[in-house]
Every structure is written in C-alpha cells, then in structure tokens.
Design a protein around this motif. Sequence first.
Motif, PDB file in Angstrom:
ATOM      1  N   THR A 228       0.843  -1.202   0.000  1.00 33.76           N
ATOM      2  CA  THR A 228       0.000   0.000   0.000  1.00 33.76           C
ATOM      3  C   THR A 228       0.871   1.242   0.000  1.00 33.76           C
ATOM      4  OG1 THR A 228      -1.693  -1.174   1.264  1.00 33.76           O
ATOM      5  CG2 THR A 228      -1.844   1.229   1.189  1.00 33.76           C
ATOM      6  N   LEU A 229       0.595   2.143  -0.919  1.00 37.12           N
ATOM      7  CA  LEU A 229       1.332   3.400  -1.009  1.00 37.12           C
ATOM      8  C   LEU A 229       0.766   4.414  -0.032  1.00 37.12           C
ATOM      9  CD1 LEU A 229       1.507   3.587  -4.910  1.00 37.12           C
ATOM     10  CD2 LEU A 229       3.354   2.918  -3.359  1.00 37.12           C
ATOM     11  N   ALA A 230       1.551   5.431   0.261  1.00 42.45           N
ATOM     12  CA  ALA A 230       1.121   6.452   1.205  1.00 42.45           C
ATOM     13  C   ALA A 230      -0.137   7.170   0.720  1.00 42.45           C
ATOM     14  CB  ALA A 230       2.247   7.459   1.447  1.00 42.45           C
ATOM     15  N   ASP A 231      -0.324   7.259  -0.600  1.00 39.04           N
ATOM     16  CA  ASP A 231      -1.511   7.936  -1.138  1.00 39.04           C
ATOM     17  C   ASP A 231      -2.706   6.998  -1.281  1.00 39.04           C
ATOM     18  OD1 ASP A 231      -0.843   6.355  -3.313  1.00 39.04           O
ATOM     19  OD2 ASP A 231      -0.387   8.013  -4.665  1.00 39.04           O
ATOM     20  N   GLY A 232      -2.555   5.763  -0.788  1.00 34.12           N
ATOM     21  CA  GLY A 232      -3.658   4.813  -0.851  1.00 34.12           C
ATOM     22  C   GLY A 232      -3.624   3.895  -2.047  1.00 34.12           C
ATOM     23  N   GLY A 233      -2.747   4.156  -3.003  1.00 32.18           N
ATOM     24  CA  GLY A 233      -2.624   3.280  -4.154  1.00 32.18           C
ATOM     25  C   GLY A 233      -2.003   1.945  -3.769  1.00 32.18           C
ATOM     26  N   THR A 234      -2.052   1.003  -4.671  1.00 31.05           N
ATOM     27  CA  THR A 234      -1.523  -0.331  -4.386  1.00 31.05           C
ATOM     28  C   THR A 234      -0.472  -0.723  -5.417  1.00 31.05           C
ATOM     29  OG1 THR A 234      -3.323  -1.365  -5.638  1.00 31.05           O
ATOM     30  CG2 THR A 234      -3.633  -1.101  -3.262  1.00 31.05           C
TER      31      THR A 234
ATOM     32  N   THR B 163       7.252   6.546   0.858  1.00 31.77           N
ATOM     33  CA  THR B 163       6.566   6.141  -0.365  1.00 31.77           C
ATOM     34  C   THR B 163       5.425   5.183  -0.042  1.00 31.77           C
ATOM     35  OG1 THR B 163       8.594   6.368  -1.664  1.00 31.77           O
ATOM     36  CG2 THR B 163       6.843   5.016  -2.603  1.00 31.77           C
TER      37      THR B 163
ATOM     38  N   ALA C  64       2.808   3.243   2.837  1.00 31.71           N
ATOM     39  CA  ALA C  64       2.080   3.530   4.073  1.00 31.71           C
ATOM     40  C   ALA C  64       2.760   2.850   5.255  1.00 31.71           C
ATOM     41  CB  ALA C  64       0.639   3.041   3.942  1.00 31.71           C
TER      42      ALA C  64
END
Length: 571
Positions: free
Chosen positions: A63-69, A337, A339
């Motif tokens: 999981t990315l910090a912006d919520g993307g995967t 970068t 989460a």
Amino acid sequence: MAVGAGSVLAVAPAAPAAAYPSGTVTLTANGFGHGRGMGQYGALGYAFDGWTYQHILHHYYGTLADGGTTTLGQIPTSNPESSQVRVSLTWLAGSPGNELWPIVTAAVPYTIGGHQIPAGTAAELVPVSGTQGDVFDGDVYLSGSCGGGTTGWPATPTYQNVALSAAPVTPAPFPQVATPQQVLELCPTANHGASYLRGSVYVTQSSNGDNRTVNTVPLEQYVADSAAAESPGDWGTLNGPDSPPNPPQGLPWGFQSTEAQVVATRSYAASSPGGYGGYADICDSTACQSYPGIAFENATDNLAAEDTAGQVVLLPDGSVARTEYSASTGGYTAPGTFAAVPDAGDAVCTPQVCNPYHQYQVAIPVAAIEATFPSTGTLQSVTVKARNGYGEYGGRVDSVAIIGSSATITVSGSQFAADFAAYGPSGYVMSDWFVVQGQSSGGVGGYWLLGSHGNVYPYGNALSYGSMGGKPLNQPVVGMAATPDGRGYWLVASDGGIFNFGDARFYGSLVSADPGEVAAAAMATADGGGYLIVTTDGHVVPFGDAPQFGDIATTTPGWSGKLIGAAVSPG
C-alpha cells in the motif's frame, strides 16, 4: 492536538532551572535504521510464522502512502537495468588531482581494451582523455601482482589510448558461488581491502568531470551479492521453533525472508536507471545498497535470486518501486513512499536469531550532548516535542529540544540519532524512534483511544495490552480505566461486563452484581485495587477496594437525566 496519520504535537514545558539530573541521558529506542519499507528482522519473523515472500512483500510494500496499491511482477524489458547494473565503486572515487586509479588483476587471463593481460598481472587504468560514457579512454600500466609489484610502475604505459574496461575471460557461471580465482580483483588501497567482482570494471567520468570506477555486473548476480551483504545468508537456512510444516519448495521458512530480500534489492536497484550521477545506476555503499562484490556470496542467496529472477515491486503506472528497507523497524514502519504498517515480525527472538534492535537502551553522556550543542550551555533537559503518531510512545521523533542554561536548540529526531550514533548497540546508528527516560515525551505521556467494538488504540508512551476487538461481545464497550502504573486497563461493556488486560485484576462486574443496569463509564482507584462502574441512571457501583461517596440515583430522587462519563479526583 491532532492524532492519527499526522503528527502528535504538543507544546514543550518551560526549561527547568537545574542542570540535568544525571551524568547520562538514557534513551529507550526501537529499531535500527530509517524504518521505511521492509524490516529485515521483521521479514524473518514473519517467515518463521509461515508467511511466503509474496505475503511479506505485500505487507511492507503493498500500500502506497496515497492509498494506491502495488503489484509483484517482472521488471519491464524496457528498463535499462533489466539485464545488468552499473555500480559506482565509491571507495575509488576521486576528483582531478586526487584520483585513486583502479588497479585490476585476475587469476586467469583477462582483457583490457582488446589486449589480453596474463593471469596474475596487475594493470593500473589511468584515464587521460574522453567524455562521459560506459568506456573512457586512457593508458594501461602493467606491473607485478597486487601482492608486491604495483609500487614500481614503468615510466611509460604498456598500452596507450585504449578503452579502460577490464573483464575476465572465464567468469564463474551463475548461480554457482564464485571464488576469487574466477573473477576480477581490484587491488587494495591504503583505506580499503581487495575487492573481487563479477562482471567488468571500467573507468569513466561523472557529469562534473570527476573520474569514476564502475563495475558493470549482470542484474541477478548483483542482486545475489548485494542481498547477501545486506542480510545474513544463513537466515535462509533456518526454521523458527513454531514454524508450520511443509514450507514452500521444501526449504526452511527462513528462505522466504531471503527471497523477500532479493526482490527488494532488485527493485531498489532497478528503480532509477542512471540515477547515480548519470554514469551509474547505483553505488556500492549503504548510501544506496551495500555491494562488496562476492565477499558474502552464498548458495542460498544465489538460489533466491535465481528462483525470483526478474521479479520486482511495480507501482500503479508500471514503473519499478524504490523499495527501501532497514535492519529493524522497531515494531512499526515509518511512512514514506509506502504507508506505515505495524511490524509484529520485528520482535523475532528464537534461540537462533534474536533481534537486538527491537528495543534497547542507549546511554549518552551529558558531556557529549553539551559538546555537540555548545551554544546551549549546561544541559538541563532533552525534550521530545513532536512525534509521527505511529506505534509505541507515539511513534518516531519528529523534533527534539535540547534545553540548556544559555539556549534551546531544536533538531529533528533523525539528526539527534545521527549525532549520537556511537552510543547505540555495538556502535551502530540507532533509529529516530526513542523515548528519553525521565523527560517529557511529546508533551503528553500517552493515552488510549477506545472503540465501541472493543479495539484499543495506544498513542504516546501508552502500550497495548490487548483488546476485545474481533471477539464476540454481548453489548458494545462503553468505557475504560487504566491502572495507576499505566501497565494495564479495564474495559467495561454497556451491560456492565468487565474485561481486564495487562496488570489490571478482575474484581467483579455488574453482570452478576446488578444485572439489568446499563454501564456508562469506569473509574480506577489510586492503588489499582478496585474500580467503580458508573451507570446511565446515576448509580456508582464499587468493586475491590474502591470507596463509594454517593451517586445521583441515591442523592437526587426523581432525577431523570442520563450519565455519560465520570472521572476521579486526586486524593
């Protein structure tokens, strides 16, 4: 005060008038390194618990910090590093007039600029002209071996204006473990030992005109050698004492952590082609990834690289993710970068491997702090001002104030850790996740937040001792009370049921004492020997050694309100 994904902020207390109360500043610290991405000890802990390398990678990098995967896939063939990696050998870096020209040799015949060099002969590569690129023109001086003949170079070069690129004639086949006799040797310098390298070595120029030595090595060979230097190779040969049966591939569960390491190593190296000064993709130091050539090469890492060949972590746009990692996260990763996530595996401790960095103490002499920050005068306090909100104590330190008799200086937690790295375990750099014993730690010691489903969320220096989250409840949880030492707590449900955790003891509940009452809150006694349950209709019911001083239901006949909370006063 903001709590959650952002920082936990508080105003620091006024500086004390007295000098620091002891000769050392004692920290309780968590982790080793920046904590972003995968924790190497954590990966091993999860592997021992039966996690596959894919599961481990997804946990840390999914999981990315912006919520993307992210996804796990093959390195794009368009990526210049899909077949080989250019590594800058920083120990040979030098500026004009201060160069360390590479001296290369091999136990087998090798070539430089199309000329075959006899086995055991040392060659000094001295650039004289050219431009930035994979091959730099220069002169080659031949002498004896690294062991004794390189001090008396001939006055004129043996070969002039040739491409300064050297490669062994018969490199060791991969995944066979290479020996020093099968690869190139870079002769030692005054401050660095000999290096044995797969692939080729050449001299080029950086964008500012400085001469640089580069090792071009096939991607999978680089991955195996770097991963072996970054994480102990024998981890892949271990099982945990409670590891489940039938691990993948019939290999010990620890091999899953080795495979996670090589995929992270490969992704990091492939994430920025040409990203090191334009002339190289990556460097050989821990500023990038450790790469000492074949120094730690082993069959386990070679097998892991071969088994996962080409696999990388991919961002949503298809590019390769920069998969940072560190030795130990301390129990919670740092946001970047990716989460921030809990890292229960970091607490791994078995007879074979026990993480010494999960939590440890560091004693910094007051004199060292005063010497590092002389303008502050006599040290009075070291006060944490802000934390990032993830994990024990409230997470990693964003800022810390060094308060002295003359001035106060505020620095970042990472800078404070770096300033006093020598005082960590074994002299290693500690992380920026610490609490200063006996000093203010973010303005508030800590607290717990409680959900109606029974989950307990600790912040600051509050620790989690358990919760009812995910467990069957007859009624929702409505209140909480902590023990005096903060090492436990009680939860109360609306039907008056009591759940005790940590050092909190059970003294009874409304379910048996007064069924039918609806609880609103709980209060603990000063000695932790009892508690009071407050009901919505105004009753206060004592348990254990808790006194009862009256309640609204008794003193105010006909009262028709509804109690929603209560608090104790000092006494």
